[in-house]
Design a protein around this motif. Structure first.
Motif, PDB file in Angstrom:
ATOM      1  N   LYS A 182      56.531  27.693  47.403  1.00 45.14           N
ATOM      2  CA  LYS A 182      56.170  28.857  48.231  1.00 45.14           C
ATOM      3  C   LYS A 182      54.802  29.395  47.818  1.00 45.14           C
ATOM      4  O   LYS A 182      53.971  29.726  48.680  1.00 45.14           O
ATOM      5  CB  LYS A 182      57.229  29.952  48.079  1.00 45.14           C
ATOM      6  N   MET A 183      54.557  29.499  46.506  1.00 46.36           N
ATOM      7  CA  MET A 183      53.262  30.006  46.053  1.00 46.36           C
ATOM      8  C   MET A 183      52.126  29.099  46.496  1.00 46.36           C
ATOM      9  O   MET A 183      51.062  29.565  46.914  1.00 46.36           O
ATOM     10  CB  MET A 183      53.257  30.157  44.533  1.00 46.36           C
ATOM     11  N   ALA A 184      52.345  27.790  46.400  1.00 45.77           N
ATOM     12  CA  ALA A 184      51.301  26.844  46.793  1.00 45.77           C
ATOM     13  C   ALA A 184      51.001  26.969  48.289  1.00 45.77           C
ATOM     14  O   ALA A 184      49.828  27.037  48.693  1.00 45.77           O
ATOM     15  CB  ALA A 184      51.727  25.426  46.452  1.00 45.77           C
ATOM     16  N   ILE A 185      52.044  27.021  49.108  1.00 46.92           N
ATOM     17  CA  ILE A 185      51.832  27.124  50.556  1.00 46.92           C
ATOM     18  C   ILE A 185      51.144  28.436  50.897  1.00 46.92           C
ATOM     19  O   ILE A 185      50.248  28.471  51.754  1.00 46.92           O
ATOM     20  CB  ILE A 185      53.165  26.957  51.301  1.00 46.92           C
ATOM     21  N   LYS A 186      51.511  29.506  50.208  1.00 45.92           N
ATOM     22  CA  LYS A 186      50.825  30.784  50.451  1.00 45.92           C
ATOM     23  C   LYS A 186      49.332  30.672  50.149  1.00 45.92           C
ATOM     24  O   LYS A 186      48.485  31.207  50.885  1.00 45.92           O
ATOM     25  CB  LYS A 186      51.431  31.904  49.621  1.00 45.92           C
ATOM     26  N   SER A 187      48.983  29.981  49.070  1.00 50.23           N
ATOM     27  CA  SER A 187      47.558  29.864  48.728  1.00 50.23           C
ATOM     28  C   SER A 187      46.807  29.080  49.806  1.00 50.23           C
ATOM     29  O   SER A 187      45.656  29.416  50.128  1.00 50.23           O
ATOM     30  CB  SER A 187      47.386  29.210  47.354  1.00 50.23           C
ATOM     31  N   TYR A 188      47.443  28.051  50.380  1.00 50.12           N
ATOM     32  CA  TYR A 188      46.784  27.291  51.448  1.00 50.12           C
ATOM     33  C   TYR A 188      46.696  28.126  52.722  1.00 50.12           C
ATOM     34  O   TYR A 188      45.667  28.095  53.426  1.00 50.12           O
ATOM     35  CB  TYR A 188      47.520  25.980  51.715  1.00 50.12           C
ATOM     36  N   MET A 232      50.482  26.383  37.603  1.00 51.59           N
ATOM     37  CA  MET A 232      49.314  25.915  38.350  1.00 51.59           C
ATOM     38  C   MET A 232      49.224  26.567  39.723  1.00 51.59           C
ATOM     39  O   MET A 232      48.129  26.931  40.182  1.00 51.59           O
ATOM     40  CB  MET A 232      49.350  24.394  38.470  1.00 51.59           C
ATOM     41  N   ALA A 233      50.364  26.733  40.394  1.00 50.32           N
ATOM     42  CA  ALA A 233      50.343  27.358  41.717  1.00 50.32           C
ATOM     43  C   ALA A 233      49.853  28.793  41.635  1.00 50.32           C
ATOM     44  O   ALA A 233      49.201  29.296  42.564  1.00 50.32           O
ATOM     45  CB  ALA A 233      51.734  27.307  42.340  1.00 50.32           C
ATOM     46  N   ALA A 234      50.135  29.476  40.522  1.00 52.48           N
ATOM     47  CA  ALA A 234      49.683  30.865  40.364  1.00 52.48           C
ATOM     48  C   ALA A 234      48.170  30.970  40.265  1.00 52.48           C
ATOM     49  O   ALA A 234      47.598  32.045  40.477  1.00 52.48           O
ATOM     50  CB  ALA A 234      50.332  31.476  39.123  1.00 52.48           C
ATOM     51  N   TYR A 235      47.511  29.870  39.937  1.00 57.07           N
ATOM     52  CA  TYR A 235      46.046  29.832  39.853  1.00 57.07           C
ATOM     53  C   TYR A 235      45.454  28.930  40.938  1.00 57.07           C
ATOM     54  O   TYR A 235      44.336  28.440  40.798  1.00 57.07           O
ATOM     55  CB  TYR A 235      45.609  29.320  38.476  1.00 57.07           C
ATOM     56  N   ARG A 240      41.475  29.100  41.411  1.00 61.15           N
ATOM     57  CA  ARG A 240      41.351  30.548  41.215  1.00 61.15           C
ATOM     58  C   ARG A 240      41.581  30.859  39.738  1.00 61.15           C
ATOM     59  O   ARG A 240      42.526  31.555  39.356  1.00 61.15           O
ATOM     60  CB  ARG A 240      42.362  31.284  42.102  1.00 61.15           C
ATOM     61  N   PRO A 241      40.702  30.349  38.853  1.00 62.75           N
ATOM     62  CA  PRO A 241      40.927  30.512  37.415  1.00 62.75           C
ATOM     63  C   PRO A 241      40.834  31.956  36.947  1.00 62.75           C
ATOM     64  O   PRO A 241      41.334  32.293  35.869  1.00 62.75           O
ATOM     65  CB  PRO A 241      39.807  29.657  36.785  1.00 62.75           C
ATOM     66  N   GLN A 242      40.205  32.807  37.747  1.00 67.89           N
ATOM     67  CA  GLN A 242      40.056  34.204  37.360  1.00 67.89           C
ATOM     68  C   GLN A 242      41.311  35.031  37.642  1.00 67.89           C
ATOM     69  O   GLN A 242      41.372  36.214  37.299  1.00 67.89           O
ATOM     70  CB  GLN A 242      38.854  34.823  38.103  1.00 67.89           C
ATOM     71  N   ALA A 243      42.331  34.430  38.240  1.00 62.81           N
ATOM     72  CA  ALA A 243      43.559  35.151  38.578  1.00 62.81           C
ATOM     73  C   ALA A 243      44.247  35.675  37.323  1.00 62.81           C
ATOM     74  O   ALA A 243      44.109  35.121  36.230  1.00 62.81           O
ATOM     75  CB  ALA A 243      44.501  34.233  39.354  1.00 62.81           C
ATOM     76  N   THR A 244      45.003  36.743  37.485  1.00 61.98           N
ATOM     77  CA  THR A 244      45.792  37.308  36.379  1.00 61.98           C
ATOM     78  C   THR A 244      47.230  37.511  36.854  1.00 61.98           C
ATOM     79  O   THR A 244      47.703  38.636  36.985  1.00 61.98           O
ATOM     80  CB  THR A 244      45.188  38.644  35.903  1.00 61.98           C
ATOM     81  N   PRO A 245      47.936  36.411  37.116  1.00 59.26           N
ATOM     82  CA  PRO A 245      49.266  36.535  37.718  1.00 59.26           C
ATOM     83  C   PRO A 245      50.375  36.900  36.737  1.00 59.26           C
ATOM     84  O   PRO A 245      51.470  37.266  37.163  1.00 59.26           O
ATOM     85  CB  PRO A 245      49.502  35.136  38.291  1.00 59.26           C
ATOM     86  N   PHE A 246      50.114  36.781  35.425  1.00 58.68           N
ATOM     87  CA  PHE A 246      51.180  36.948  34.446  1.00 58.68           C
ATOM     88  C   PHE A 246      50.923  38.146  33.535  1.00 58.68           C
ATOM     89  O   PHE A 246      49.783  38.390  33.120  1.00 58.68           O
ATOM     90  CB  PHE A 246      51.311  35.679  33.595  1.00 58.68           C
ATOM     91  N   GLY A 247      52.005  38.856  33.234  1.00 56.49           N
ATOM     92  CA  GLY A 247      51.924  39.959  32.286  1.00 56.49           C
ATOM     93  C   GLY A 247      51.970  39.461  30.850  1.00 56.49           C
ATOM     94  O   GLY A 247      52.128  38.260  30.586  1.00 56.49           O
ATOM     95  N   VAL A 282      45.407  25.615  29.642  1.00 56.17           N
ATOM     96  CA  VAL A 282      44.024  26.035  29.881  1.00 56.17           C
ATOM     97  C   VAL A 282      44.004  27.180  30.896  1.00 56.17           C
ATOM     98  O   VAL A 282      43.287  28.181  30.710  1.00 56.17           O
ATOM     99  CB  VAL A 282      43.171  24.859  30.377  1.00 56.17           C
ATOM    100  N   LEU A 283      44.789  27.068  31.948  1.00 54.96           N
ATOM    101  CA  LEU A 283      44.776  28.088  32.996  1.00 54.96           C
ATOM    102  C   LEU A 283      45.204  29.457  32.486  1.00 54.96           C
ATOM    103  O   LEU A 283      44.655  30.477  32.912  1.00 54.96           O
ATOM    104  CB  LEU A 283      45.672  27.651  34.161  1.00 54.96           C
ATOM    105  N   ILE A 284      46.160  29.504  31.573  1.00 56.12           N
ATOM    106  CA  ILE A 284      46.606  30.807  31.061  1.00 56.12           C
ATOM    107  C   ILE A 284      45.744  31.283  29.891  1.00 56.12           C
ATOM    108  O   ILE A 284      46.067  32.275  29.243  1.00 56.12           O
ATOM    109  CB  ILE A 284      48.090  30.784  30.641  1.00 56.12           C
TER     110      ILE A 284
END
Length: 353
Positions: A182-188, A232-235, A240-247, A282-284
């Motif tokens: 779902k996250m991947a499809i949302k990004s597309y 990976m889908a969160a970034y 989108r390496p600048q994303a901050t999806p995780f607390g 690397v992404l996190i």
């Protein structure tokens, strides 16, 4: 009596003195210099020391890919997911493209355009008529294929029209998909300016391993892939390496579980899952985890003489040459993007010329 000059004895004495002096003035033996300490694993020096090996490995990987043009329709006739394999190949080409400069970059873009040629055929866009089970298998790859093409500057106008036609059917399947899908499809959808249905990514996501905080020793190989894809889908898979999806609590969990999973799969010498785990680290922002250098060494050591990575004799026995597209292309792709991301995180130059 023979005549002796008054200086004869003196000459002999001086000669002996010089000889003794020369012997006594020789430099004492020098101790053998101690061998230079190897660079600390994960340090900039460690990455730089491996750069020539990595460039040679990527050159061989490119040659292997170039020798294997992919026909997604022929693979479909063999019962394989031709779109998924095409996307793995396009992803591999794109990572090489991102590392390249000058004429090589131009050549790689042209090569990606050639690889994407099947997307110009009407039968590639049959999502309105294909069976539900096939739609579920190919929808994410179908969207990612257009995304990769768009990212390297190829014309996707006609492709986007086809996505618009299929969107309602893809949307109907979304409630039954896993969290990372779902996250991947949302990004597309976001990339192409399409509306994502409300309510599908709220609250505690069902199927999220991160939310469940499952320990590493309870995760199967498939679970490890799901975890990596959730990261990976969160970034947006690195776009989108600048994303901050995780607390903070998520990051503490991920730091621990990714490290322990890498140790497990270093032991198994599995370059495919290690590529995904390293990329996730690397992404996190945890490229300096102590397990990362060992994982990189395993991936590099897994390259075959022909340029591919990994060993899949059972798949080869079953599929023959099609194993190149079913498994080997994916492993080459994940190793390439893990290496590229790791070198970038270490600020170590890695350019393909």
């Amino acid at each position: 009596m023979p005549y002796r000059t008054p200086f004869a004895g003196l000459t002999l004495t001086l000669a002996l003195a010089c000889w003794v002096s020369a012997c006594s003035c020789q430099a004492p033996p020098q101790p053998t210099p101690a061998a230079a300490e190897p660079p600390a694993p994960g340090s900039l020096q460690w990455y730089n020391a491996r750069t020539p090996q990595v460039i040679a490995a990527l050159d061989k990987a490119q040659a292997w890919l170039d020798a294997r043009p992919l026909d997604p329709f022929a693979l479909r006739q063999k019962g394989l997911n031709g779109r998924k394999q095409l996307v793995a190949q396009l992803d591999a080409w794109r990572w090489l493209y991102l590392l390249a400069e000058g004429p090589r970059k131009d050549w790689l873009r042209a090569r990606i355009e050639r690889a994407a040629a099947p997307t110009t055929e009407a039968r590639f866009h049959d999502l309105l008529t294909t069976e539900d089970i096939i739609l579920k298998q190919v929808a994410t790859s179908y969207l990612r294929c257009a995304f990769i093409m768009d990212k390297v500057g190829l014309d996707t106008a006609a492709y986007q029209v086809e996505i618009g036609k299929a969107k309602a059917r893809i949307d109907a399947h979304l409630p039954y998909r896993g969290h990372h899908q779902k996250m991947a499809i949302k990004s597309y959808y976001d990339h192409f300016g399409l509306a994502f249905p409300d309510g599908l990514l709220t609250g505690r996501p069902k199927g999220s391993i991160i939310t469940q905080r499952r320990p590493a020793n309870s995760l199967s190989l498939i679970d490890a892939y799901h975890l990596a894809h959730e990261v990976m889908a969160a970034y947006d898979f690195g776009d989108r390496p600048q994303a901050t999806p995780f607390g903070d609590a998520d990051l503490i969990y991920l730091e621990t579980v990714l490290h322990l999973l890498m140790l497990q799969h270093i032991e198994r010498r599995d370059p495919d899952i290690l590529g995904e785990l390293v990329f996730s680290a690397v992404l996190i922002g945890r490229a300096r985890l102590p397990s990362v250098p060992g994982a990189i060494d395993v991936m590099l050591a897994a390259q075959n003489p022909n340029g591919s990575f990994g060993s899949y004799p059972e798949v080869e026995a079953k599929l023959g040459k099609s194993a190149d597209f079913e498994v080997y292309t994916h492993t080459l792709m994940v190793v390439t993007h893990a290496i590229a991301a790791s070198w970038q995180a270490a600020k170590a130059p890695l350019l393909l010329r």
